[in-house]
Design an enzyme around this catalytic site. Sequence first.
Site, PDB file in Angstrom:
ATOM      1  N   HIS A 105      -2.794   0.486   6.769  1.00  0.00           N
ATOM      2  CA  HIS A 105      -1.880   0.343   5.631  1.00  0.00           C
ATOM      3  C   HIS A 105      -1.384  -1.103   5.503  1.00  0.00           C
ATOM      4  CE1 HIS A 105      -1.942   4.651   5.050  1.00  0.00           C
ATOM      5  NE2 HIS A 105      -1.704   4.798   6.347  1.00  0.00           N
ATOM      6  N   ASP A 153       0.884  -1.156   0.000  1.00  0.00           N
ATOM      7  CA  ASP A 153       0.000   0.000   0.000  1.00  0.00           C
ATOM      8  C   ASP A 153       0.927   1.213   0.000  1.00  0.00           C
ATOM      9  OD1 ASP A 153      -2.242   1.682   0.240  1.00  0.00           O
ATOM     10  OD2 ASP A 153      -2.114   1.622   2.432  1.00  0.00           O
ATOM     11  N   ASP A 212      -4.316  -3.132   4.224  1.00  0.00           N
ATOM     12  CA  ASP A 212      -4.482  -2.924   2.783  1.00  0.00           C
ATOM     13  C   ASP A 212      -3.436  -3.700   1.985  1.00  0.00           C
ATOM     14  OD1 ASP A 212      -6.633  -1.288   3.320  1.00  0.00           O
ATOM     15  OD2 ASP A 212      -5.571   0.590   2.891  1.00  0.00           O
ATOM     16  N   GLU A 270      -1.043  -1.344  -5.080  1.00  0.00           N
ATOM     17  CA  GLU A 270      -2.329  -0.722  -5.382  1.00  0.00           C
ATOM     18  C   GLU A 270      -2.185   0.251  -6.540  1.00  0.00           C
ATOM     19  OE1 GLU A 270      -6.016   0.966  -2.867  1.00  0.00           O
ATOM     20  OE2 GLU A 270      -4.119   1.988  -2.462  1.00  0.00           O
TER      21      GLU A 270
END
Length: 177
Positions: A152, A19, A155, A79
């Site tokens: 984070h 992330d 993610d 991402e």
Amino acid sequence: MSLSLTASGSRAYRVVGVDPGLAHLGLGAVEEERRAARLLGSSLLTTSSRSSAPERLGALRDGVMAFLERHRPDALVIESQFFHRQKGTAFKVGQAFGVVMLCAADLGVPVHEYGPLEVKLALVGTGRADKGQVAFMVRALLELPRQPASDHEADALALALTHLQSRRLAAAARGHA
């Protein structure tokens, strides 16, 4: 890149999810064997806005490289970045994104990208899922005793799990389920 062998001699597949962010960069490593994923580790890299941009990017490079060298992934998942209004944020995230891509290239790790919608659909089943629902699914799928330490990290782990699912679906489509 990974030489992780299981007790039966079969090779486990390792994925690191990222992330990206300049102030906070989440990392998560998972390993899959026989369609079961397990947590290898996660980390949150932070940099101070009081440091210069080169110092911050250098710190991220050092942290990402150390994490990749420790976990030796077969793939890195990051991402996808889509910013329309937040140009300042997009620029800073883009710098971190570039550092991660360069680290992967230096180590010869293939890179895959997924957007937030793809992650939400893969893990929760709806693109309208919130961060809490995604973190809950990360915890459930990895059978963790508690939520990851930061959003984070959650993610990053969600990205890694999304890639494992995508890989399984691609194999099933090819008839190798």
